[in-house]
Each structure stands twice: as structure tokens, then as C-alpha cells.
Design a protein around this motif. Structure first.
Motif, mmCIF file in Angstrom:
data_model
loop_
_atom_site.group_PDB
_atom_site.id
_atom_site.type_symbol
_atom_site.label_atom_id
_atom_site.label_comp_id
_atom_site.label_asym_id
_atom_site.label_seq_id
_atom_site.Cartn_x
_atom_site.Cartn_y
_atom_site.Cartn_z
ATOM 1 N N LEU A 1 0.830 -1.212 0.000
ATOM 2 C CA LEU A 1 0.000 0.000 0.000
ATOM 3 C C LEU A 1 0.862 1.259 0.000
ATOM 4 N N GLY B 1 1.433 3.451 -3.001
ATOM 5 C CA GLY B 1 0.368 4.316 -3.498
ATOM 6 C C GLY B 1 0.207 5.595 -2.717
ATOM 7 N N ASN B 2 1.128 5.921 -1.831
ATOM 8 C CA ASN B 2 0.853 6.982 -0.856
ATOM 9 C C ASN B 2 1.401 8.353 -1.210
ATOM 10 N N ASN C 1 -3.495 5.334 -16.673
ATOM 11 C CA ASN C 1 -3.846 5.159 -15.259
ATOM 12 C C ASN C 1 -3.653 3.700 -14.905
ATOM 13 N N PHE D 1 -4.301 1.020 -11.749
ATOM 14 C CA PHE D 1 -4.843 0.667 -10.435
ATOM 15 C C PHE D 1 -4.227 -0.693 -10.100
ATOM 16 N N ASP E 1 -0.796 8.099 -13.943
ATOM 17 C CA ASP E 1 -1.111 8.121 -12.515
ATOM 18 C C ASP E 1 -1.194 6.679 -12.036
ATOM 19 N N THR E 2 -0.710 6.428 -10.805
ATOM 20 C CA THR E 2 -0.841 5.089 -10.219
ATOM 21 C C THR E 2 -1.608 5.193 -8.914
ATOM 22 N N LYS E 3 -2.458 4.199 -8.674
ATOM 23 C CA LYS E 3 -3.116 4.049 -7.379
ATOM 24 C C LYS E 3 -2.919 2.594 -6.953
ATOM 25 N N LEU F 1 -4.422 -0.484 -4.627
ATOM 26 C CA LEU F 1 -5.660 -0.933 -3.991
ATOM 27 C C LEU F 1 -5.337 -2.015 -2.968
ATOM 28 N N THR G 1 -3.713 13.337 -16.175
ATOM 29 C CA THR G 1 -4.636 12.268 -15.809
ATOM 30 C C THR G 1 -4.507 11.936 -14.337
ATOM 31 N N ASP G 2 -5.579 11.379 -13.764
ATOM 32 C CA ASP G 2 -5.565 11.008 -12.351
ATOM 33 C C ASP G 2 -6.585 9.893 -12.117
ATOM 34 N N ARG H 1 -2.182 13.874 -2.499
ATOM 35 C CA ARG H 1 -1.562 12.753 -1.771
ATOM 36 C C ARG H 1 -0.211 13.163 -1.196
ATOM 37 N N LEU I 1 7.633 11.435 3.179
ATOM 38 C CA LEU I 1 6.599 10.463 3.536
ATOM 39 C C LEU I 1 7.013 9.050 3.141
ATOM 40 N N ASP J 1 2.047 5.444 4.866
ATOM 41 C CA ASP J 1 0.870 6.201 4.465
ATOM 42 C C ASP J 1 -0.021 6.479 5.671
ATOM 43 N N ARG K 1 -6.249 5.596 0.482
ATOM 44 C CA ARG K 1 -7.554 5.704 -0.195
ATOM 45 C C ARG K 1 -8.237 7.029 0.091
#
Lengths: 333, 333
Positions: A8, A11-12, A94, A96, A128-130, A132, B54-55, B220, B324, B327, B331
Motif C-alpha cells: 500500500l 500508493g501513498n 492510469n 490501479f 497516474d498510479t493508485k 488498492l 490524468t488522475d 496525496r 513520507l 501512508d 484511499r
């Protein structure tokens, strides 16, 4: 990067995310337009007609014979620009990413994506990266948004006329069946590869013909869904001639075993074109001259004598192709 | 549409997907540029400098005081264009929808997204939906890709000089804490609203000042992460003055209870600007004149005397703000 699996913390917004972006995404996707530190990047598009499109990708499994979710994310979106008459130029990406995903797999997928982008002549200039939490996300979802430059303007559903001819650039259903076999869900195996590829050479060749009315890539829902869209938009009936529709033997065999119809299965490297009757043979010849178009065929017609999507069968009968309701193969793209 | 919950059939390219797109997405997002039947849409951008960004959005819960994932998806992406010196014009939208999601909730979110787009002056002109099997997808993920027109060119990290001044347009950490409280995870409740909003009025006001060097929205990783980025990119030290950094009392209280630092929490409607010392007060005055900028403040400086991100505390001490790693609140956007 030192880690072998996504956490995780990737993604921060901090150091781990920066390493992920630098060492996987920026490394593979490096190009003069990409600035991973910019909020937004300038595009050199002035003085042209700009086209814009987007697509999301959730294919399972992430890798399959002939491609992976990365190649799909490039070709799916750039093919939408190509069939709209444009040359793709820029992509945004993007990602995820599910916590716990193997970084080696991610690296392989982004490398394929970068290779597909180079082959298609597009630059990935924004991303962009997220991340999950584990259990959500199916490993990886991608979305790509594309920008292209349009060459000619008279292309669209409204250009279609009574009597126009329907062409397809190659066999249908390969992608759907290749991904399905890669799931090994039915105890079936096969050598079949996905048709995932850039259709740009096909669309550029067709665009040189003045009789070209409209193009579409038959992805989710397949050829039958494109025919329903044509029928709805024009009010004309669509009649397909079954013996003329190219379907590879292994695709037809799997469909026969499992009760699928290849006309409803996704392709990721094919074009359906509507062309005036006078110029259909010219488009066909141009396509036959290209590696991706060697099995191109005239497959049907649009006309005002009925208002359905009909298929003439090999034995001379006619059947209605219904609009897709139940999904034969979810998560195919 | 007749259904109350999303099924996998809403993602299959057939009739159910068409109804979902027509009755939820196209209905709310209707605008002259949007053609849900086109593979790609033309953009009227000729003769200008075009910016692209993009996001992705994975916020949990999907709805929170002051906004939802839909408003976030508009403001998050258009704010990236705004801080880059552009006026946002067009958006594309990707929706990854979990099977079983309430259609009423989806409708509410897309309606908010449409409202936010109207308020910001952007048109959503391209989109794609995918449906994920139950258990994947956290209800809804969105990705938006934005296109804007840039007004002036001399804005960027490379413009920053020794002695420049750091400003923030309003209190930090509201979004992070509002979303956290909406999770009701710690037995804490509060009236705090997210700051999610378009920063375009703030960036347009700042762009009129020639001494403006650079802008960023602290999402973020928060304000501290922007400071680290400034430090890395310029090689200059960043010194913040803690008493000058605006933080709302309820945000500070929750941070004190849970051990968070508001400087690392996401904002979704704030701007950090780097301005020449001569013009910092002019930007501050302009911001104070705007509703979103009433609490704007000069919060620090960049200079060559050290190479860290330091904070002077109220009692006269100095502490290092580390980059940082862990996190505090995943989310959050």
C-alpha cells in the motif's frame, strides 16, 4: 527497486510511490514528452484537428498468448482513434495496482505497453498510479486516454447509404477465445493467439478511398454488436453472409464445443468498414496487401428492404442476430 | 433504467451497457462535445498550447462531507491543469464499477461529477465503463484525463530562485480528515467538510503576477510532500514557519488524538505557490479577495543556506520534515 511485491505504501505519494513510478513506469515509457514531475504536459497539436478517446482494461488473466493487459491498453485506445480516421499521437495511462501484485509481472506488462506504444508511434506523456488493498483490484486495471490527429473529416455513421457494403479486415473472435483458453477454465488448451494489434496500417490504407463511409473496431460484443449499432444509427437493415465471414478453425471449434457464437466475441486488431459498393473492392485490395489484412473479406450489405440484423447461412436460410444481452465472456478487455 | 443494482451484464457491450451509459452517464454529462456513439471526439483546440493530465480515484467511502468520488474526479484532474497555468477545457472519464453497486448511488455520484464539471467550465467528452465482479473494485474507481489551454509559459520548477517565498491558499488537511471521519473507523465524528473544489479562480488570480514561479496542489502526501519535491528539484532548502501554516482547529484536534501530522494530509482545493519575494504580497492580496483564498498565508521560504525541508516551531525550535514513507491515510483520493 528492492521490493518484489506491491505494498500500500507504493500508493501513498511518498518515496515508495516515487520509486515505483521512476523504476517501472518512467523507465519503460521514457520519451521526450513524458515528465513524471509535471502536473500536466504540453501537447504539440496546433493547427490540426484533435481527436480524444478513452478506454478501461480489466482483462483476466493479465497475460495471454499474443499479448497482455499492457498491449491491450495501447491498442484498444489507439485503435479507437485509428477507426475514427486519426493518427494516434499521445496517451495517458492510469494504473490501479493491487497490493501484493508481483513487481516482475508489472514490469513485464509495462515493458510490453511501452513496446506497443513505440510500434504504434504514440508517446505516453501523462500517468497516474493508485494502489488498492489486497482482495480488490484483480491484480491490475489500466485506463488509457488517447489523442490523435484527424486527416479527413467525412467519416461517420451519417455518411452510410442504402446499398453500402460491409467489410472485415480479418478473422473474428481470436482475442476472445485466446483469453478464454488462457483462463484454463474449461479444461481446454490451444495455441491460438489473440489478434491484439494496431489497426493503423489498415485504417490509413482505407482512408485513401473516397467511398469509405465508416470504420469501427469490433471489441466488446464483437461483430454482431457493431452490426446492431449500424442498424440503430442508420435505420437500414444489415444482412451478413455467413460463409464469407472469416473465422479460424480453432475459434469455430471452441465455439462449437462451448456454444459460443464467434460473431459476439471481442477482436482487438480488426476493423469493420462500411464502403460504397463502387469502392469496396479497392479497400479489399488495399487490405489484402497488408500482413494484418490478408484474410479481409466483404461480409454483407446495408439496405432499406428490412430493419434487422440478419445472417444468410451456408445452407441458404436466414437467421436474426439478436442484440447481445448475456455476456458470453466477461473481462475480455 | 429498471435495474437497481449493477450486474456484470452492464459491462458486456450490449443492451444493458448501452442503457447504463445512456441513462446515467450521458444523461448527467450531456454536452455538445459528448457523443457516446463515437470512438473518438474532435476537440476545438487549434492555435493554442494544449496541456494534458490524468488522475485515478479510489477514495473510500465513495461519499463524504463536502463531496464524493465524482466531485473529486473532476477537481483532482482539473486542478492539476490549473496549477500548471492552464484553463481546463475537456475531460474523459473511466468508470470501473463493481457488480452489485447501487445504481442510485452511482446516479448521485455521476450527477455530482456533472455539476462539478459545469462549475469548472469543462466538458466531459469521452468515457468508458467497465464492470468488475462482486468483491473486486471497492464499489467504484474513476479515472479522469484532462485537456486545458495554457495562458503563459514561464511557470515551472526551473523558474524557482534562492530567496523565493512559499504561499498556501488555505488551511491544510481538511480533505484527509473529512474522509477519515466519514469512515467512522476510530469512533470519531465531526462536522468537518472536505476542501474539494476547483482552484481555478486562485490560479488565474496568481497567474496575473509576473513573480509567480510555480504552483502545485498538495494532494496525496500533502504540503510536506510538495516541499520535498521543491527541495529535490531545486537543490534549495525549504524552511516552513509552523505558526503561519493555516490548520483548522478540528483538523489539528483529530491529528493530535490520532498522531497524524496535517502537513502530510491530502488537500483537494488548495494551491501551494512559489513567488518572488517582491510579489508575494500581491499574490496574497489577490487570494485574500477570493472566497477560497480568505485564509491564504505566506508559510515559508526557499534558500541555499541548507538542503533540507525544515520547520521552525512556535517555540523557536527547528525540526526536519521527513519524506513520507508510511501512508497515514490510504484511499484518500
Amino acid at each position: 527497486m528492492q521490493d518484489t511485491h506491491i505494498s500500500l505504501a507504493h500508493g501513498n505519494g511518498g518515496r515508495f510511490m516515487r520509486e515505483l513510478i521512476d523504476e517501472i513506469f518512467a523507465r519503460h515509457l521514457s520519451n521526450p514528452g513524458l515528465d513524471v514531475h509535471a502536473d500536466a504536459v504540453p501537447l504539440a497539436l496546433n493547427g490540426n484537428e484533435v481527436l480524444f478517446t478513452t478506454d478501461g482494461f480489466t482483462v483476466q488473466p493479465l497475460e495471454f498468448p499474443g499479448g497482455n493487459i499492457g498491449t491491450l491498453a495501447v491498442h484498444g485506445t489507439t485503435n479507437d482513434l485509428a477507426v475514427a480516421g486519426a493518427t494516434p499521437r499521445y496517451l495517458s495511462l492510469n494504473a490501479f495496482i493491487e497490493e501484493g501484485m508481483s513487481i516482475a509481472t508489472l514490469d513485464r506488462i509495462i515493458a510490453s505497453l511501452a513496446q506497443a506504444a513505440r510500434e504504434t508511434g504514440v508517446a505516453v506523456v501523462a500517468g497516474d498510479t493508485k494502489v488498492l488493498p489486497r482482495g480488490e483490484g484483480g491484480g491490475l486495471y489500466l485506463a488509457t486516454t488517447g489523442i490523435g490527429i484527424r486527416h479527413r473529416h467525412r467519416l461517420g455513421l451519417e455518411q452510410i447509404r442504402d446499398g453500402d457494403v460491409l467489410l472485415v479486415s480479418g478473422p473474428v473472435g481470436d482475442h476472445g477465445i485466446a483469453v478464454m483458453l488462457a483462463r484454463e477454465a474449461f479444461g481446454l488448451h490451444g495455441e491460438l493467439c489473440s489478434d491484439v494489434a494496431s489497426v493503423l496500417p489498415l485504417t490509413l490504407a482505407a482512408l485513401e478511398c473516397r467511398g469509405l463511409r465508416f470504420m469501427r473496431d469490433p471489441t466488446r460484443g464483437g461483430l454482431a454488436t457493431v452490426c446492431h449499432e449500424l442498424q440503430r444509427a442508420t435505420g437500414l437493415g444489415v444482412t451478413l453472409n455467413q460463409p464469407d465471414i472469416p473465422v479460424r478453425d480453432p475459434v469455430q471449434s471452441v465455439c462449437d464445443i462451448l456454444g459460443y457464437d464467434p460473431l459476439y466475441l471481442a477482436c482487438e486488431g480488426r476493423v469493420v468498414a462500411v464502403v460504397s459498393p463502387e469502392e469496396a473492392d479497392i479497400v479489399l485490395e488495399r487490405w489484402h496487401a497488408l500482413p494484418l489484412g490478408s484474410a479481409a473479406a466483404v461480409i454483407g450489405r446495408l439496405h432499406a428492404t428490412h430493419h434487422r440484423v440478419l445472417m444468410k447461412t451456408a445452407i441458404g436460410g436466414e437467421r436474426i442476430l439478436e442484440e447481445l444481452e448475456d455476456d458470453p465472456l466477461p473481462r475480455i478487455c
